[in-house]
Structure formats: C-alpha cells, structure tokens
Design a protein around this motif. Structure first.
Motif, short mmCIF file in Angstrom:
data_model
loop_
_atom_site.label_atom_id
_atom_site.label_comp_id
_atom_site.label_asym_id
_atom_site.label_seq_id
_atom_site.Cartn_x
_atom_site.Cartn_y
_atom_site.Cartn_z
N GLN A 135 39.25 40.26 39.69
CA GLN A 135 39.23 41.67 39.40
C GLN A 135 38.92 41.95 37.93
O GLN A 135 38.09 42.79 37.62
CB GLN A 135 40.60 42.23 39.73
N SER A 136 39.58 41.19 37.05
CA SER A 136 39.32 41.46 35.63
C SER A 136 37.96 40.89 35.21
O SER A 136 37.32 41.40 34.32
CB SER A 136 40.45 40.87 34.78
N MET A 196 40.66 50.88 37.87
CA MET A 196 41.11 49.51 37.64
C MET A 196 42.62 49.46 37.39
O MET A 196 43.25 48.44 37.62
CB MET A 196 40.39 48.89 36.44
N ASP A 197 43.17 50.56 36.90
CA ASP A 197 44.59 50.55 36.52
C ASP A 197 45.51 51.23 37.53
O ASP A 197 46.72 51.28 37.32
CB ASP A 197 44.75 51.25 35.15
N ASN A 240 43.57 38.64 40.97
CA ASN A 240 43.64 39.35 39.71
C ASN A 240 42.59 38.87 38.73
O ASN A 240 42.01 39.65 37.98
CB ASN A 240 45.04 39.21 39.09
N LYS A 241 42.32 37.55 38.78
CA LYS A 241 41.29 37.01 37.88
C LYS A 241 39.93 37.60 38.21
O LYS A 241 39.20 38.05 37.33
CB LYS A 241 41.24 35.48 37.99
N LYS A 273 35.20 43.16 37.10
CA LYS A 273 35.45 44.59 36.90
C LYS A 273 35.34 45.37 38.21
O LYS A 273 34.78 46.48 38.24
CB LYS A 273 34.46 45.20 35.87
#
Lengths: 389, 389, 389
Positions: free
Chosen positions: C306-307, C188-189, C303-304, C310
């Motif tokens: 994705q977070s 994820m990072d 991005n939303k 997950k």
C-alpha cells in the motif's frame, strides 16, 4: 386461553394428517446409472457441508461475545476432521468406498465432532479445538467400526441410517464427558449470554440445518428410497418445530428463541434411525415427541443437570442431540418391523459407553494444555480485525 | 448528470443484449430415467425450502425489533403448511403425484402463505400465525383446484408455471385483505423501523431468494425445458435488479436498500407465468418492467394505498408480489403464442376474487383471537434467550 | 509453547494423511445421459450463484459502515455481468455452448468482476460499479478468448480448470490496476474498519464460498472426473484453513478473523489450475502453501504494498486471489505430467499484462465520472430504509 386454542389447533392438524396420509405414496423403484447416483450424492455432500460450516457454525454464534471464536473453531474442526477421517479410512482395514461416499462419511464424523465441541464451546482456547478434532475422529471411527460396520461381529444389524445413535448421541455424550474436565468451578457462574443480533445469527444457522437435513439423512440411502426419506425428514422437522413452540410457551410462558433455534431441529435428530423406513404419520409423531423431549431438556433439565453433574453444556447438546438421539434409536424398535431389538439396544449402549470413556479421556488430555478460566465465552483469542490502520 | 450516464449505460446494455441474443440457444431434448428426474426435483425442492425458511424468513427481519418473532413465525408457517397441504392433498379427490412433486406443491403453498403473512407481519401474536396457516392452506388448495387443475372445467388452460398468479398474486391479495381486519387505527401511526443490521439480514434473505428462484420456477418443468427456464429466470432477475436501482435513484434521489432487497426480486415474480416459454430478451424485458413497477409501488404507491385503504402492508407484498404477479400473468398473453387469453384473464380474476374473500374472512377470524395494538412490530412474545442464568 | 504444540499437531496430521492416502481412490468411469449432465451442471450453476451474491457479497460486508452499499454493488455487478456476458458470447465468433454452460461461463466472468471490484470497494459511487461491470466483461472475454480458447493459436494449452489464472489472478490484477486511478491521497489515511457484527457477516460470506467452491471448480469438468475434483478442492480448502490459522497466530500473535475469512479460501484459489488432476495429498499441500502465502500477504505485505504502490486494495484481493492464483497456475507445472510449461507461463503472463492494462484504462475511465474522497467506506449513497414514516 390462548394456549388452549393453540393446543386445539395442533390436535386437529395432527388428526387431519393422520387420518388421511397413511400409505400416502408408494415408493418409486428405478434403476439408475451409477455415475448419476454418485453425482447425486455429490449434491447431498455439498448440502451437508453447508450444514457443517454455516449451520453448526452460526448456530453456535448465539454466544454474543464469542461469535468470531465459534466461527473460527468451526472452520478448524471441519478442516481437521475431513482430511484426518479420509486419511485414516484409506488404510486397508476398511471397506472400499467411492470418493464421494468417503467424503460423506467424513462429513458425518465432522458433524459428530461439532456436536461434541458444542458442549465445551467457549471454555477452551482456539488451538485446543484442533486437539479435540485430532483426538475425537479416531474414537468416532472406532465406534463406527464396532457399531455401524459390526467389524467384530458383536453387535448385529443396527438401524441408524441418519445417525441418531452413532452421530448425534455419540457426539453429545462425548462432549458432555469432555466437559467434566473442561468446566472449572468459576465457570459454573459465568452466564452464557446472547443478544438480539447473536440470536438472529443463531436462527440462521438453525435454518440452514433444517433446510438441508434431508440431504444428511438421505446421503447414502439407495436412490429408490430417497424421496420417501426426504419427505419423512421434513415431516419430522415440521412436527418438532410446532411442538417446540407449544412446549416452550407452556413451560416458559413465552417462546424462547433458543428453544426454536435448537429444539425445532430435534425431529431431524430423532428421525435419523428410521428415516428411510417410517411411514409419514410415524415420522410426524417422532418429530413431535423429539421436539417435546428436547424443549423439556432446554427448559427444565438443563439447569438441573448442570448443578447435579457440575458441568456446563454450553450449547445444550445433551438436549438437542443426546436425548432425541437416544429416543430416535429406541423408536426404531417400535417402528421397524423385524428389527433385532437386542442389536439396537446393544448399539446404543456401546456407543454411549465408548463416547463417555473417550470423552472423559479427551477432556483430560485437552485440560493438560491449559484452561480458560474467567475468560470463558469471550473472543479473547481473536485479534481485532484491522486490514488497514 | 450521473443519472443520465446511468441511463445511457443501461440503454446500451439492453440494446447490446437484444441485438445479439435472439434465438440464442436451441432447447436440448433428451429422455431421462424417471428416477433421475425425481432426484433432480429433489434438489430443487431443497432449494425452495432454503427460499422459504432462510429467504422469506430473513427478508422479513428488516423490522428491527421484530426479527426473532419474524423468524419464529416463518418456522411455524412452514411447519404448519407442509404437513397440512400434503395431508389434504392425499385425499382421493386429487390427482396422484410422486412424493417429491407433492412436497414441491406443498412448498408452493407455503411460499404463498409466507407472502400473505408478510402483509400483516408484526401486528398479530405469534400463535396467530399458526391459525393463519391452518386457514390459508385450504383456500390456497381450493384456488389451485379451480385455476391450475381446472377441476370444474370452468377456467381453461392458464399459463402460470412459476406461479405469478396462483402463488404470488394470490398470497399478496389474501394478505392485504386479511390486513383490513388486522390493522387498528393506532397501528397506522407506528413506524416500521429498520436499522443497519436488520437491513443486512434482509438483503441476506433477498439474495437467498434471488439465487434459488430458478429452482422455484423450474421445479416441475419437464427436464428438456429446464435449462431455458433457468436462464430466463436469471435474466429476468438481472433486469429487475438493475431497473430497481435506477428507478429507486430516480424516484428517491438515492437508492433505498429496502427497494433493492425487495423490488430486485420482482423479475422472478413477473417471469413466473412465462418462464418456460419466453425468449431470453423477452425475459429480460419482463424483468425490467416488473422491477420498475415494483419500485414505483414501494416508493410512490405504498403510502397512498395505506392512507386510502386504511391498512398497513408491513412488507409491501402488494408491491413485490401483487402488482408484478398480475403483470406477469397478463404479460403471458403477449408473450405466449396461441395462449387462450380469456382463460388467462379468467384465471387472474378468479384468483383475485378468491384471495380477497378468503383473506377478508381469515383476517376477521384471526382478529377474534385478540389484537396487538401499540405492541406492534416488537418482539413482545419472545422470551429473552438465556440458556444459563 | 502453545504455538509449538499447534505446529506438532499439524505436522503429525499432514504426515498421517500423506502416508496413507496416495492413490486413495480410482476415478470412476461412466457414460451418462447428456440431459442428466446438463441438469447436474444446473445444480452447480446455482451453487456458483450462491457464491457470487451471498458469498462475495457478504464477504465484503466486513467494512462496517459500507455493508449495504457493498451488497447493492454486488447485486448490480452480477446483474450487469450475466446478461452482458451471455449477450456478447452469443455472437457468432464464439464456440457454441449449451445454455447452462453459457450461464456457468457468465458466472465465472461475474466472479472475476467481483474480485476486481473488491480492490476498489468503497472508493467509488454505487452507479460507478455498473460502469466497472460494463467495461470489465469485454476485457475478460478477450482474455478468455486468447488464453482459454487459444483463439489466435498463440498460447497453447493452459491448465486452468478452476480459474486460478484467468478468473482469480485476472480479477485481482485488474482491480489493483484500477485502484491506481481510484485511490486518492486522503483515502490512503482513512481506515477500513470492521466491527463484531460486520466480521460475522463476513465469515458468513466466506463460509458460503468455502462450501460451494467445489461446484465452482468442477462446474464444467467431465462427469467422471467430478468426484476426484470435488474431494481435491475440499482438501485444499482444509489445508489452507488450518494453515491460515497457524500462520495468522505466528505472524500476529493472535488469529485475525479477517485472515480466517479470507486466507482460508486461498486453497480454493490455488487448486483451481490442477483441481481435476492433482492427487489428494498434492491438493492438500497446495492448499497449505496457498493459505500460508495468502496469510503472509494479509499480515505482512498488505501495508507495504500500500505504501509502495500508493494504492489501497480494500479487500486485499491481491493476497487472496492474486498471489494464490499465480501460485496455483505455476504449481500446475510441477503437478501435471506432460504439461506444456511454456504455454502455462505464457498464459499467466498474457493474463497479467492484459489485466493490468485493462485495469489501468478502466480505472482512468471510471475516475472521469467523479471520485468519492473523504466519504470513502461509508453508505453515503444509500437512502435510509423507511418503508413507512
């Protein structure tokens, strides 16, 4: 010494060809289903679209720090030109055409627009390309109406099947004229730099143009004349490619990859006016001459013109499309029996005048929206791509 | 462990395919307008031109410091080969063909020439590629006359629709033979290096070849047989692509991108001789075998051959075009019912002998014009591109 | 200020177009030779193949350190999908199709597979793409059977000529679902980085997709409807291209080249369901809306999502293929007179459900073969190319 050898090789190769290929093939005649013809045109329409986006787009990527901007500009110019052209041409004042023919004519307009954009590439902001497209297309249609359709019964019949005059020369002169208002003094001294990677992208664009050029010239040619046209275009391109190499070595000492990427295509520009009529040897010779003219343009005239007219022609469109286009238009007078020479010359002059006036005007209008000064030839309008951070 | 899993997957995939696809489709018959047929050939001629310039051209860009030279060479080789071939073939001694068919035959010659050039790439000066083209094409035509046209009623009927023998094997053997005089001792130790960017360009060329390969094989195939031929070629390419991956991982531990860019195309080379005849499963198997042969060539034989014959084969054309081409020619004996095996073998042997003799001679002649020694594989003949300074 | 000018330009350009182009052209009718039709389909089949390998392949090269892996994966996915699809479809339970039509249907399956792969790109080992292909194709065929062929007489007639629903949305949702098991916490990072060269390769892929998209949508369309379909697709693409530029500048301040390379294609995705039916202005509007939706997806939602979920969707396929695909499927309800809206909605829902279930399952299975953790988005499975050492 090696130059002499090259020269000997090329002469023997041309002599061999000329000696054997006159009246090489008879043109096949046939009557075909109209639906088939339209579908055939479709394939050529797709080939032309490849030339517009991938061909012109990547050819302009030679500017090493402006590649992504050049590609974005290409996208926008095509995407503005096609619907605008088709929308305007759907007005009742124009002749009726099938959908695919309208598409092909729109692609021709987009090609001319991309040529014009090449002259000012890197010196305007990206959204200004949209303005350029919106202003260019109406002028282009006007010239098409006057010179190609002879709407005002003023010019007469001009031979320009593949657009030497109304596509290439028009676009180049428009772009150069627009550059008058769109070249600032500081920009005269900023080098337009390429590197090994941008050069290879540029040759990719060039090769895409080379490969599909016959589809451009033969796009609207009657079915019977297509094979002859296609072979002519390839022969002209072969001629300009070999001639470019030799001329580039002669003029510069070594071959310049920019000459190869650009002037190798001059045969396609030059053969445009006579592509469906010229004999095969004539096509080869037109290609050779166009290649030499274009290479001389890039290697000798470019810097002189630049200091004389105080403009920068980023992609050298005057050398690739301007001079070879006018040469091709004039060559038709020699090549085509019974051609109305006065109409041909009138067509060239009107196209040139209209392109220059329209280009000057358009350049002025675009310059009202602001100028890039020392930021020229850099991807300053592009946000760095970062899908995730 | 992961290798076993890959192997299990591929076996089940082949079994599934073989079990279900025999006699998959009947070939459609139809009679079509001759003009339509010629226009259809035109589309395939354009596809082949994309293979020649963009495909072969960019495949050779893998040499990281020689990319612009390789592209210039490609331009020149094509531009010399096409008019020369068409000029020679217009002499009265040859069979009469339509313009587009002549163009396609000329493109076949140019393809074979590009293959030959791949063997000596980077070790001759750029103008020497022109000499190579001028010498290669007459020999190629001679072999075509003897083996394909059976002009001297000596060989018999050879099955080679897509040119496994007379295009691929001829070009590869010619190039390797030419390399005998065109590989100096110091050059044996100069590495041919690629980098990430040149590799990606190379795969671009490879993919262009892959995509348009069916048009190459089916270019002159009768209209009824085209669909079956096209599917066969794609199946062979799929087979060689998967087989290349597996073989490359097995032989090298990891997949080599050079193997993927090259050996993945071996199915196209191998299916050439039988592309219009083989069943779909046979086409898939020919592709798999050709991919394995080619990958073994690149991963195992290349270095051995190099030290044994004291030559460098820059692009590994013996592995991509030589071995798979001969394999394809021989496979025809198994695949095509009623094929005259002795004619087929005679055709292969004559092609090989002629290619080797002509290649040795040509290499000798080119070497008289000088040699590049330690400057090999570098863009030393290219003037740095600078449109403005 | 410049934004307002852009906006004014675009509005006037749309108004001009809408005002003039309604009922622009009548559709030409004609009866053609079946062999000709099949050959015409062949040309489109080749165009689609260019989209699969060169288009999708290079679009995915934007990941700067994973380019060679992405190209190898593309090769493998296509090479597994085509024979597998054609093998399965040759079983007797399916409708009979000509060889070229089977090839085109197989290419559609490969396109959907490549879309799915885009979501998990860079986070699996190269051989795992083969497993992905082997598992994906049967599910894809099942969905085709249920929704397109309505084999169980359960759905009704769904309008989806160019595959908005069953190709684009199916592939995207499958990929996103597979990403659930194929996104580890540390991944994820890890940033997915591009550079100037990988960006230019990516635009090359994008342009190849753009140029040939009409052949994708019109591949199996009856001959009479092809010209109208083709123009519609180009208009939709023009609309999404201009809309993407404007939306990208509005949302990000500057245009993102990733937006241009991706969202500019959303018009092609969105027009799929109605490409042979929509009027030209409707096609342009669908393109504009699809471009805006897609750009909002890339710039805001990515991005939303994705977070929230997950997962990482490497290529943003939910934004390019997912949302515009579903939008296109729903737009058909408005655009096509007399369309059975319930069938259309049922088709979308079943496709979505099947894709999600199949994707979750497939992701789980693939994850059993191991995971790449911190090695994500790097060419770790590629052996450095060294033909000679």
């Amino acid at each position: 010494m090696s130059k002499n050898k090259i020269f000997a090789c090329i002469v023997s190769f041309i002599v061999l060809f000329l000696g054997t290929s006159t009246n090489l093939f008879a043109i096949q005649t046939a009557d075909a289903n109209p639906a088939v013809l339209q579908l055939q045109q479709y394939d050529r329409a797709i080939h032309i679209m490849a030339m517009l986006l991938i061909g012109f787009g990547f050819l302009m990527v030679f500017v090493k720090k402006y590649g992504r901007s050049a590609l974005t500009a290409t996208f926008l110019l095509v995407a503005v030109a096609l619907p605008l052209y088709m929308g305007v041409k759907s007005l009742n004042i124009f002749e009726s055409r099938s959908e695919i023919e309208q598409l092909i004519l729109a692609e021709f307009g987009a090609a001319s627009l991309l040529i014009a954009a090449g002259a000012i590439l890197g010196r305007i902001k990206i959204y200004q390309y949209i303005i350029l497209g919106l202003l260019f297309i109406p002028f282009y249609i006007l010239n098409e109406l006057v010179v190609v359709n002879d709407y005002f019964h003023f010019v007469g019949k001009v031979a320009d099947t593949g657009g030497s005059i109304v596509i290439h020369a028009f676009g180049a002169l428009f772009g150069i004229a627009a550059a008058v208002s769109l070249t600032s003094k500081p920009q005269m001294d900023i080098p337009v730099e390429s590197d090994e990677t941008s050069d290879r992208y540029s040759v990719l664009g060039s090769m895409v143009l080379w490969v599909f050029w016959p589809s451009f010239c033969a796009a609207l040619v009657p079915i019977d004349a297509i094979p002859h046209t296609v072979v002519n275009v390839f022969l002209a391109l072969c001629g300009s490619t070999v001639a470019t190499y030799i001329a580039s070595v002669m003029l510069r000492g070594k071959v310049s990859i920019a000459d190869m990427a650009n002037a190798a295509l001059a045969g396609g520009v030059g053969i445009g006016a006579t592509c469906d009529y010229a004999s095969h040897p004539a096509a080869l010779i037109i290609g050779v001459v166009a290649g030499v003219i274009s290479t001389v343009g890039f290697a000798v005239l470019q810097n002189k013109e630049q200091s004389f007219h105080k403009i920068v022609d980023t992609c050298g469109v005057s050398n690739l499309h301007g001079l070879p286009g006018i040469f091709g238009g004039l060559a038709a007078i020699l090549v085509i029996d019974g051609l109305d020479a006065s109409a041909q010359i009138k067509g060239i002059i009107i196209t040139a005048l209209l392109a220059i006036v329209a280009g000057l005007l358009t350049g002025k209008v675009i310059s009202l929206f602001g100028k890039t000064e020392e930021a020229a030839y850099k991807d300053v309008d592009i946000k760095e791509a970062e899908i995730f951070a």
